[in-house]
Design a protein around this motif. Structure first.
Motif, PDB file in Angstrom:
ATOM      1  N   ARG A 108      -7.228   6.011   5.290  1.00  0.00           N
ATOM      2  CA  ARG A 108      -7.416   6.794   6.891  1.00  0.00           C
ATOM      3  C   ARG A 108      -8.546   7.820   6.857  1.00  0.00           C
ATOM      4  N   PHE A 109      -8.339   8.912   5.915  1.00  0.00           N
ATOM      5  CA  PHE A 109      -9.368   9.740   5.796  1.00  0.00           C
ATOM      6  C   PHE A 109     -10.639   9.342   5.829  1.00  0.00           C
ATOM      7  N   LEU A 110     -11.152   8.119   5.168  1.00  0.00           N
ATOM      8  CA  LEU A 110     -12.401   7.461   4.930  1.00  0.00           C
ATOM      9  C   LEU A 110     -12.782   7.134   6.444  1.00  0.00           C
ATOM     10  N   GLN A 111     -11.705   6.170   7.089  1.00  0.00           N
ATOM     11  CA  GLN A 111     -12.056   6.036   8.353  1.00  0.00           C
ATOM     12  C   GLN A 111     -12.158   7.036   9.275  1.00  0.00           C
ATOM     13  N   ILE A 112     -11.439   8.156   9.357  1.00  0.00           N
ATOM     14  CA  ILE A 112     -11.867   9.402  10.201  1.00  0.00           C
ATOM     15  C   ILE A 112     -13.389   9.491  10.041  1.00  0.00           C
ATOM     16  N   HIS A 113     -13.656   9.871   8.852  1.00  0.00           N
ATOM     17  CA  HIS A 113     -15.097  10.360   8.541  1.00  0.00           C
ATOM     18  C   HIS A 113     -16.363   9.438   8.764  1.00  0.00           C
ATOM     19  N   GLU A 114     -16.024   7.993   8.791  1.00  0.00           N
ATOM     20  CA  GLU A 114     -16.718   7.028   9.273  1.00  0.00           C
ATOM     21  C   GLU A 114     -16.938   7.014  10.733  1.00  0.00           C
ATOM     22  N   LEU A 115     -15.895   7.242  11.318  1.00  0.00           N
ATOM     23  CA  LEU A 115     -15.824   7.596  12.743  1.00  0.00           C
ATOM     24  C   LEU A 115     -16.648   8.716  13.304  1.00  0.00           C
ATOM     25  N   GLU A 116     -16.535   9.760  12.451  1.00  0.00           N
ATOM     26  CA  GLU A 116     -17.435  10.928  12.847  1.00  0.00           C
ATOM     27  C   GLU A 116     -18.845  10.744  12.502  1.00  0.00           C
ATOM     28  N   GLU A 117     -19.137   9.951  11.528  1.00  0.00           N
ATOM     29  CA  GLU A 117     -20.718   9.517  11.295  1.00  0.00           C
ATOM     30  C   GLU A 117     -20.938   8.685  12.415  1.00  0.00           C
ATOM     31  N   MET A 153       0.859  -1.266  -0.060  1.00  0.00           N
ATOM     32  CA  MET A 153       0.109   0.045   0.029  1.00  0.00           C
ATOM     33  C   MET A 153       0.879   1.261  -0.275  1.00  0.00           C
ATOM     34  N   ASP A 154       0.598   2.155  -0.902  1.00  0.00           N
ATOM     35  CA  ASP A 154       1.426   3.261  -0.963  1.00  0.00           C
ATOM     36  C   ASP A 154       0.882   4.510  -0.037  1.00  0.00           C
ATOM     37  N   LEU A 155       1.660   5.533   0.071  1.00  0.00           N
ATOM     38  CA  LEU A 155       1.151   6.595   0.947  1.00  0.00           C
ATOM     39  C   LEU A 155      -0.161   7.247   0.598  1.00  0.00           C
ATOM     40  N   LYS A 156      -0.504   7.418  -0.803  1.00  0.00           N
ATOM     41  CA  LYS A 156      -1.591   8.169  -1.076  1.00  0.00           C
ATOM     42  C   LYS A 156      -2.950   7.144  -0.825  1.00  0.00           C
ATOM     43  N   SER A 157      -2.796   5.967  -1.052  1.00  0.00           N
ATOM     44  CA  SER A 157      -3.917   5.189  -0.836  1.00  0.00           C
ATOM     45  C   SER A 157      -4.253   4.881   0.802  1.00  0.00           C
ATOM     46  N   GLY A 158      -3.103   4.853   1.433  1.00  0.00           N
ATOM     47  CA  GLY A 158      -3.181   4.854   2.642  1.00  0.00           C
ATOM     48  C   GLY A 158      -3.813   6.123   3.556  1.00  0.00           C
ATOM     49  N   GLY A 159      -3.234   7.255   2.937  1.00  0.00           N
ATOM     50  CA  GLY A 159      -3.895   8.369   3.324  1.00  0.00           C
ATOM     51  C   GLY A 159      -5.417   8.742   3.144  1.00  0.00           C
ATOM     52  N   GLU A 160      -5.808   8.050   1.922  1.00  0.00           N
ATOM     53  CA  GLU A 160      -7.101   8.125   1.568  1.00  0.00           C
ATOM     54  C   GLU A 160      -7.978   7.301   2.482  1.00  0.00           C
TER      55      GLU A 160
END
Length: 127
Positions: A10-19, A1-8
Motif C-alpha cells: 500500500r505504501f508503494l502504491q501511494i508513492h507511485e500515485l504521488e509520482e 498476505m500478511d499485514l506487514k507485506s500488505g502495508g508495504e
C-alpha cells in the motif's frame, strides 16, 4: 498476505500515485506554457492608432439585443488623445469627446470601392 507485506504494498502504491500526480502536474504546466507562448505570438502588441486617425467604435450593447444583420460598429470617430494602458479619447463629428478602451476601436478605412463585378454565367449541362 500478511499485514506487514500488505502495508508495504500500500505504501508503494501511494508513492507511485504521488509520482503519477507530480508527472501529470509538470506535463500540464508545460502544456499551458506552450499554449500561452503560441497565443502570445499571435496577439498584436498594440494597434497602430495615432492622434487624428479615424476609428470605428464597437457597440457593446448589441450583445444585449442580438441581431444577425445589425451593424456592431459605430463611427467614424477621430482620435483626440491616447493615454497609457490603452485608454483613448475619441471625438465625434459634433465635437463631443469621450474616453473609451482601445480594445473597442478599430481603424476606419475609407476610400472608393472598386465597382468591378465578376459575372458568372451558369449553363445547364447538355445530356
Amino acid at each position: 498476505m500478511d499485514l506487514k507485506s500488505g502495508g508495504e504494498a500500500r505504501f508503494l502504491q501511494i508513492h507511485e500515485l504521488e509520482e503519477l500526480r507530480s508527472h501529470a502536474y509538470k506535463s500540464s504546466s508545460r502544456y499551458k506554457e506552450r499554449v500561452k507562448r503560441f497565443h502570445d505570438k499571435r496577439l498584436r502588441d498594440h494597434k497602430d492608432l495615432r492622434i487624428g486617425d479615424l476609428v470605428l467604435l464597437y457597440n457593446s450593447r448589441m450583445r444585449l439585443f442580438p441581431g444577425k444583420l445589425k451593424f456592431r460598429w459605430m463611427g467614424p470617430y477621430t482620435i483626440k488623445e491616447i493615454f497609457p494602458y490603452g485608454a483613448i479619447t475619441i471625438e465625434d463629428p459634433n465635437r463631443a469627446s469621450f474616453k473609451v478602451n482601445g480594445h473597442r476601436l478599430k481603424l476606419y478605412i475609407n476610400g472608393s470601392i472598386d465597382p468591378m463585378e465578376e459575372i458568372l454565367e451558369l449553363h445547364f449541362p447538355h445530356a
